[in-house]
Write a protein that holds these residues in place. Structure first.
Motif, PDB file in Angstrom:
ATOM      1  N   GLN A   9      85.437  76.440  72.331  1.00  0.00           N
ATOM      2  CA  GLN A   9      85.088  75.887  71.117  1.00  0.00           C
ATOM      3  C   GLN A   9      84.870  74.475  71.089  1.00  0.00           C
ATOM      4  O   GLN A   9      85.441  73.651  71.645  1.00  0.00           O
ATOM      5  N   GLY A  10      83.490  74.084  70.385  1.00  0.00           N
ATOM      6  CA  GLY A  10      83.556  72.600  70.239  1.00  0.00           C
ATOM      7  C   GLY A  10      83.523  72.137  68.811  1.00  0.00           C
ATOM      8  O   GLY A  10      83.233  73.064  67.834  1.00  0.00           O
ATOM      9  N   LYS A  11      83.986  70.939  68.671  1.00  0.00           N
ATOM     10  CA  LYS A  11      84.378  70.536  67.234  1.00  0.00           C
ATOM     11  C   LYS A  11      83.281  69.516  67.043  1.00  0.00           C
ATOM     12  O   LYS A  11      83.683  68.456  67.886  1.00  0.00           O
ATOM     13  N   GLY A  12      83.164  69.082  66.028  1.00  0.00           N
ATOM     14  CA  GLY A  12      82.190  67.955  65.398  1.00  0.00           C
ATOM     15  C   GLY A  12      82.841  67.443  64.138  1.00  0.00           C
ATOM     16  O   GLY A  12      83.255  68.114  63.205  1.00  0.00           O
ATOM     17  N   ALA A  13      82.854  66.121  64.286  1.00  0.00           N
ATOM     18  CA  ALA A  13      83.316  65.318  63.056  1.00  0.00           C
ATOM     19  C   ALA A  13      83.092  64.110  62.880  1.00  0.00           C
ATOM     20  O   ALA A  13      82.508  63.370  63.817  1.00  0.00           O
ATOM     21  N   ILE A  14      82.579  63.947  61.505  1.00  0.00           N
ATOM     22  CA  ILE A  14      81.999  62.589  61.300  1.00  0.00           C
ATOM     23  C   ILE A  14      82.590  61.743  59.980  1.00  0.00           C
ATOM     24  O   ILE A  14      83.091  62.515  59.341  1.00  0.00           O
ATOM     25  N   HIS A  15      82.348  60.525  59.883  1.00  0.00           N
ATOM     26  CA  HIS A  15      83.061  59.844  58.579  1.00  0.00           C
ATOM     27  C   HIS A  15      81.594  59.340  57.936  1.00  0.00           C
ATOM     28  O   HIS A  15      80.556  58.758  58.409  1.00  0.00           O
ATOM     29  N   VAL A  16      81.583  59.858  56.734  1.00  0.00           N
ATOM     30  CA  VAL A  16      80.667  59.314  55.801  1.00  0.00           C
ATOM     31  C   VAL A  16      81.088  58.532  54.525  1.00  0.00           C
ATOM     32  O   VAL A  16      82.132  58.793  54.019  1.00  0.00           O
ATOM     33  N   VAL A  17      80.420  57.615  53.991  1.00  0.00           N
ATOM     34  CA  VAL A  17      80.792  56.993  52.820  1.00  0.00           C
ATOM     35  C   VAL A  17      80.318  57.667  51.720  1.00  0.00           C
ATOM     36  O   VAL A  17      78.941  58.037  51.641  1.00  0.00           O
ATOM     37  N   PRO A  18      81.315  58.176  50.484  1.00  0.00           N
ATOM     38  CA  PRO A  18      80.761  58.711  49.583  1.00  0.00           C
ATOM     39  C   PRO A  18      79.556  58.011  48.568  1.00  0.00           C
ATOM     40  O   PRO A  18      79.751  56.754  48.662  1.00  0.00           O
ATOM     41  N   ASP A  19      78.802  58.577  47.962  1.00  0.00           N
ATOM     42  CA  ASP A  19      77.794  58.014  46.934  1.00  0.00           C
ATOM     43  C   ASP A  19      77.791  58.595  45.596  1.00  0.00           C
ATOM     44  O   ASP A  19      76.979  58.142  44.590  1.00  0.00           O
ATOM     45  N   VAL A  20      78.877  59.357  45.248  1.00  0.00           N
ATOM     46  CA  VAL A  20      79.115  60.068  44.034  1.00  0.00           C
ATOM     47  C   VAL A  20      80.503  59.905  43.521  1.00  0.00           C
ATOM     48  O   VAL A  20      81.379  60.383  44.262  1.00  0.00           O
ATOM     49  N   THR A  21      80.714  59.755  42.222  1.00  0.00           N
ATOM     50  CA  THR A  21      81.766  59.973  41.544  1.00  0.00           C
ATOM     51  C   THR A  21      81.826  61.116  40.692  1.00  0.00           C
ATOM     52  O   THR A  21      80.951  61.399  40.086  1.00  0.00           O
ATOM     53  N   ARG A  22      82.759  62.002  40.962  1.00  0.00           N
ATOM     54  CA  ARG A  22      82.722  63.351  40.419  1.00  0.00           C
ATOM     55  C   ARG A  22      84.082  63.153  39.425  1.00  0.00           C
ATOM     56  O   ARG A  22      85.224  63.091  39.937  1.00  0.00           O
ATOM     57  N   LEU A  23      83.786  63.396  38.199  1.00  0.00           N
ATOM     58  CA  LEU A  23      84.584  63.710  37.018  1.00  0.00           C
ATOM     59  C   LEU A  23      84.660  65.361  36.706  1.00  0.00           C
ATOM     60  O   LEU A  23      83.844  66.117  36.501  1.00  0.00           O
TER      61      LEU A  23
END
Length: 222
Positions: A9-23
């Motif tokens: 099994q290979g695993k991929g993970a990334i960190h991204v900066v959110p660009d939307v506020t969800r109410l």
């Protein structure tokens, strides 16, 4: 002779900066009459549009994701606590509205205060997400494949072999929900008391991860 293989099994993970506020606005109300429950639901939606437009945002940003009017019942018991029957005592309105906004704490505060003032029995969940998560998903998938190949190479070398061709690779194509929770506003009173300072939230990076399953041939096994 059966071909030697490595499956892993290979695993991929990334960190991204959110660009939307969800109410996510949750409205739960009780009514004696079905018609009144339905009219209140329509009024709630209309107020949401007005609040957005007053703050110079399109009313269509408000998406009703759930609208259910069901029977409200209560159980009756005798003096000894024995169940007698279930009695219908009106209707419950369960309404959910989702709004995606830019990350702007002043704007969000204005929307929250408007909801608190004009939409009764409302609770608000504030979170952060991505407008378009597909580029991040593709990047994450590429990392998962690279991770699988790197692991397979190490395993083959440790066994005194050479990693061969890729035989198969499987991806579950899972529905990845990218969302971080920031704050819950539990009542109209709390919403009306909201200030831009109280909503001065810096969203954390979102973490997206997923896996692939790969099988490689192994050459020159000892």
């Amino acid at each position: 002779m059966e071909e030697a293989t490595i499956t892993l099994q290979g695993k991929g993970a990334i960190h991204v900066v959110p660009d939307v506020t969800r109410l996510e606005v949750k409205i739960d109300q009780w009514f004696a009459d079905y018609g009144k429950a339905y009219e209140q639901a329509r009024e709630n939606s209309a107020w949401m549009v007005k609040i957005l437009e007053y703050n110079k945002k399109p009313g269509k940003l408000a998406k009703t994701v759930r609208l259910d009017i069901g029977d409200y019942t209560e159980n009756e018991y005798d003096d000894d606590g024995n169940f007698i029957r279930t009695v219908k005592k009106g209707y419950t309105l369960d309404q959910r509205i989702k709004i995606d906004l830019p990350i702007d704490n002043l704007l969000v505060n204005c929307i929250v205060r408007g909801i608190g003032k004009f939409i009764p029995s409302s609770q608000i969940n504030i979170g952060y997400t991505l407008q378009d998560q597909r580029p991040s998903e593709l990047k994450m998938l590429a990392r998962a494949v690279s991770d699988a190949k790197e692991k397979a190479t190490i395993m083959a070398e440790a066994a005194g072999c050479t990693l061969g061709r890729l035989i198969s690779i499987e991806y579950g194509n899972q529905n990845i929900h990218v969302m971080s929770q920031a704050r819950n506003i539990h009542s109209n009173t709390e919403a009306k008391a909201s200030t831009s300072d109280s909503l001065d939230i810096t969203p954390e990076d979102l973490v997206i991860s997923d896996t692939v399953h790969a099988t490689f041939a192994v050459e020159n096994p000892q």
